[in-house]
Design an enzyme around this catalytic site. Structure first.
Site, PDB file in Angstrom:
ATOM      1  N   ASN B 406      44.993 -59.386  22.873  1.00 42.84           N
ATOM      2  CA  ASN B 406      43.751 -58.424  23.137  1.00 42.84           C
ATOM      3  C   ASN B 406      44.212 -56.885  23.275  1.00 42.84           C
ATOM      4  OD1 ASN B 406      41.261 -57.379  23.575  1.00 42.84           O
ATOM      5  ND2 ASN B 406      40.514 -59.093  24.885  1.00 42.84           N
ATOM      6  N   ASP B 407      44.500 -56.673  24.665  1.00 37.54           N
ATOM      7  CA  ASP B 407      44.906 -55.384  25.088  1.00 37.54           C
ATOM      8  C   ASP B 407      45.988 -54.721  24.166  1.00 37.54           C
ATOM      9  OD1 ASP B 407      42.999 -55.421  26.953  1.00 37.54           O
ATOM     10  OD2 ASP B 407      44.499 -56.070  28.550  1.00 37.54           O
ATOM     11  N   VAL B 408      46.964 -55.534  23.695  1.00 32.09           N
ATOM     12  CA  VAL B 408      48.079 -55.008  22.869  1.00 32.09           C
ATOM     13  C   VAL B 408      47.603 -54.615  21.291  1.00 32.09           C
ATOM     14  CG1 VAL B 408      50.117 -56.255  24.142  1.00 32.09           C
ATOM     15  CG2 VAL B 408      48.870 -57.360  22.159  1.00 32.09           C
ATOM     16  N   ALA B 447      42.674 -56.398  30.792  1.00 35.50           N
ATOM     17  CA  ALA B 447      42.634 -55.082  31.561  1.00 35.50           C
ATOM     18  C   ALA B 447      40.891 -54.718  31.669  1.00 35.50           C
ATOM     19  CB  ALA B 447      43.031 -53.771  30.367  1.00 35.50           C
TER      20      ALA B 447
END
Lengths: 105, 480
Positions: B406-408, B447
């Site tokens: 997700n965040d990456v 996050a």
């Protein structure tokens, strides 16, 4: 302050080792590829099991004629240290074996 | 013969045995350095691990046989018996655990072994405390530091182990910051007092045990709020702690092999920690205090429509592509979808599609997690491409499949200065021609921020458990 200076002088060789090993450690593992992050961490982890030497010395010179708290804790330290060393090296080898197998294909 | 006196230094005799012991420590130290060096190259890594293990075995054997205490006494036979039995038991338990545990439980296992090393260091420091000289500030300092760092490494790693194993949840409440600070102060004050008080050790027994208890609690509290994508940072940090704690014990015994081995690990662990922190474009303090979460004002104002894709459409899209990139994340590990994922990539390769994996440095829960996971599923490692190398190819990639990451892959890191992850290097999936995101639901990433990628015009969502979804894709593609 004086104590610290005396300590430095008494242990100057050891302190030199520390200072130089920091650079050595940084130099030796810099530019390690991401594939090896886990095995490297796990192998290094096994090396930190060198604390077992301390455990051996501790139990080695302990009074074993009777079971004291100190003796039990010392034996525990040796046990934990061995877990760290043997477990760490075996698991690293298992991981690396996995990588190796793939490479030949 | 071992007791033959060789010579005298500063009025103290030294024997053949003592000389051989010191020589063996030198040899062990060399083995550690060479081993670690070889471990950092793929071709020689396995040999490096053997070298390091050999160095350790040598130091253990010579210590048992040749070590003498200050009054010149060798280790007694009964003691040798106890030590050998303990090592045999520990070795048996350790190797069984290391062999039997599933490869996918690797992050937990590494944490667990790290915890045992920390515990051993803490115990050694605790037991050596009564032998320390209170008037010698230096030796008090290394003993107390060894105790503090070792116990934090122990209890912290146990919590990390629990989290990775899904037994312990995150505790992200804002007040944790203050509780942690309070404990840190308590530990520092008690520790400093023990170092400088110059009180006979017998009177300080209660204080050393209190410090032990305090640091154990602090280790727990310290790791409790940290979770998710920050785990690789914490794990490598705790790893370096264990090394430093062992080095402190090396000081107590003036043992060069312990000092060198410990500091090597400490330095290597610190480097890895810095690499991880850098991969997230954050500072170590920021990770430890846990400033993630919340999110900027604009983060909640994402406008757009989520578009789903059916399994059959996705199968057609993939089958007729030339180049496919798979971006794995922690979700792949949780779903245990690595084997079926490899099946999918084999199937596509069979149809002439080029399939590669894009690996973000902090994908997963420990440094290099995705590499180990995919290696377990027999994915050849030349197919795993690091972020910097795959990003230039993104615009030419027909389909990107994001599995449980997700965040990456959040483009907000690139173009939204108010986003908490702004500036973090990402895999630039949004530049590909088509994006398929496999996700369980619309939950936010670790996050806690919206992912702009999901609202991209080129993005199609495939909701469901990753393993089931990929399995369905495999079945569907086979019929095409």
């Amino acid at each position: 302050m004086e104590d610290i200076l005396i300590y430095f002088f008494t242990y100057k060789e050891a302190i030199f080792i520390i200072a130089l090993s920091i650079f050595l450690g940084i130099e030796v593992i810099s530019n390690v590829p991401a594939v090896l992050h886990t095995p490297l961490m796990s192998g290094a982890n096994a090396i930190s099991g060198v604390i077992i030497i301390g455990g051996i010395i501790l139990v080695g010179h302990a009074d074993v004629s009777q079971l004291s708290i100190e003796l039990i804790l010392g034996i525990l330290a040796v046990f934990f240290g061995t877990l760290n060393v043997i477990g760490g090296f075996v698991v690293t080898d298992r991981m690396l074996e996995m990588f190796k197998k793939k490479k030949k294909k | 013969m071992m007791d033959t006196i060789l010579g005298t230094i500063n009025g103290v005799d030294f024997t053949i045995g003592e000389t051989i012991l010191e020589l063996s420590y030198l040899l062990s130290a060399i083995f550690f350095v060479v081993g670690l060096k070889l471990l950092s190259h793929p071709e020689s890594a396995r040999k490096g691990n053997f070298y390091a293990a050999g160095g350790m075995l040598l130091a253990m054997i010579t210590t048992i046989l040749l070590h003498k205490n200050e009054s010149g006494q060798a280790i007694g036979l009964a003691n040798i018996g106890i030590i050998t039995a303990t090592i045999a038991a520990g070795g048996l338990v350790g190797s069984v655990i290391a062999r039997k545990v599933k490869m996918t439980a690797m992050p937990q296992l590494v944490s667990f072994f790290n915890a045992t090393g920390g515990a051993a260091s803490a115990l050694v420091a605790l037991l050596e405390y009564p032998n320390a000289d209170p008037s010698n500030t230096g030796s008090m300092l290394v003993t107390i530091l060894g105790l503090i760092i070792g116990s934090i490494a122990f209890s912290g790693s146990m919590i990390a182990y629990g989290k990775l194993d899904g037994k312990v949840g995150d505790l992200t409440a804002g007040y944790m910051k203050y509780i942690n600070l309070l404990f840190l102060i308590l530990v520092t004050v008690t520790g400093t007092w023990l170092v400088v008080s110059n009180t006979p050790v017998e009177e300080m027994q209660w204080a050393i045990y209190s410090l032990f208890a305090l640091t154990l609690v602090y280790g727990i509290l310290f790791v409790m709020p940290i979770g998710g994508a920050d785990m690789p940072v914490v794990i490598s940090l705790l790893n370096s702690f264990t090394g430093i704690a062992a080095a402190m014990a090396g000081f107590i015994y003036n043992n060069q092999a312990m000092i060198l081995g410990g500091i090597l690990v400490g330095a290597a662990g610190s480097i890895l920690t810095i690499l991880m922190v850098r991969a997230m474009n954050r500072s170590l303090v920021n990770v430890l205090v846990g400033a993630f979460g919340g999110g900027g004002a604009s983060a909640d104002q994402v406008q757009g429509i989520i578009k789903e894709i059916s399994v059959s459409d996705a199968s057609i899209l993939l089958s007729y592509s030339q180049s496919v990139v798979i971006v794995p994340g922690y979700g792949l590990a949780v779903a245990q979808a690595q084997h079926v994922c490899h099946e999918l990539d084999n199937l596509l390769e069979g149809k002439g599609v080029q399939v590669r994996y894009a690996i973000h440095p902090v994908a997963g829960r420990m440094p290099g997690h995705m590499n180990v996971l995919l290696a377990e599923a027999d994915v050849p490692y030349d197919k795993l491409v690091e972020m910097e190398d795959i990003n230039p190819d993104m615009p030419n990639t027909d389909v990107v499949i994001v599995i449980g990451a997700n965040d990456v892959v959040n483009p907000a890191a690139d173009d939204d200065p108010s986003s908490p992850i702004y500036g973090m290097p990402i895999i630039r999936t949004h530049e590909a021609k088509n994006i398929i995101v496999m996700k369980r639901g619309m939950g936010k990433g670790y996050a806690g921020i919206e992912n702009f990628l999901f609202f991209n015009d080129k993005t199609r969502m495939l909701f469901g458990n990753a393993k089931d979804s990929i399995q369905k894709l495999v079945t569907e593609i086979k019929t095409l």
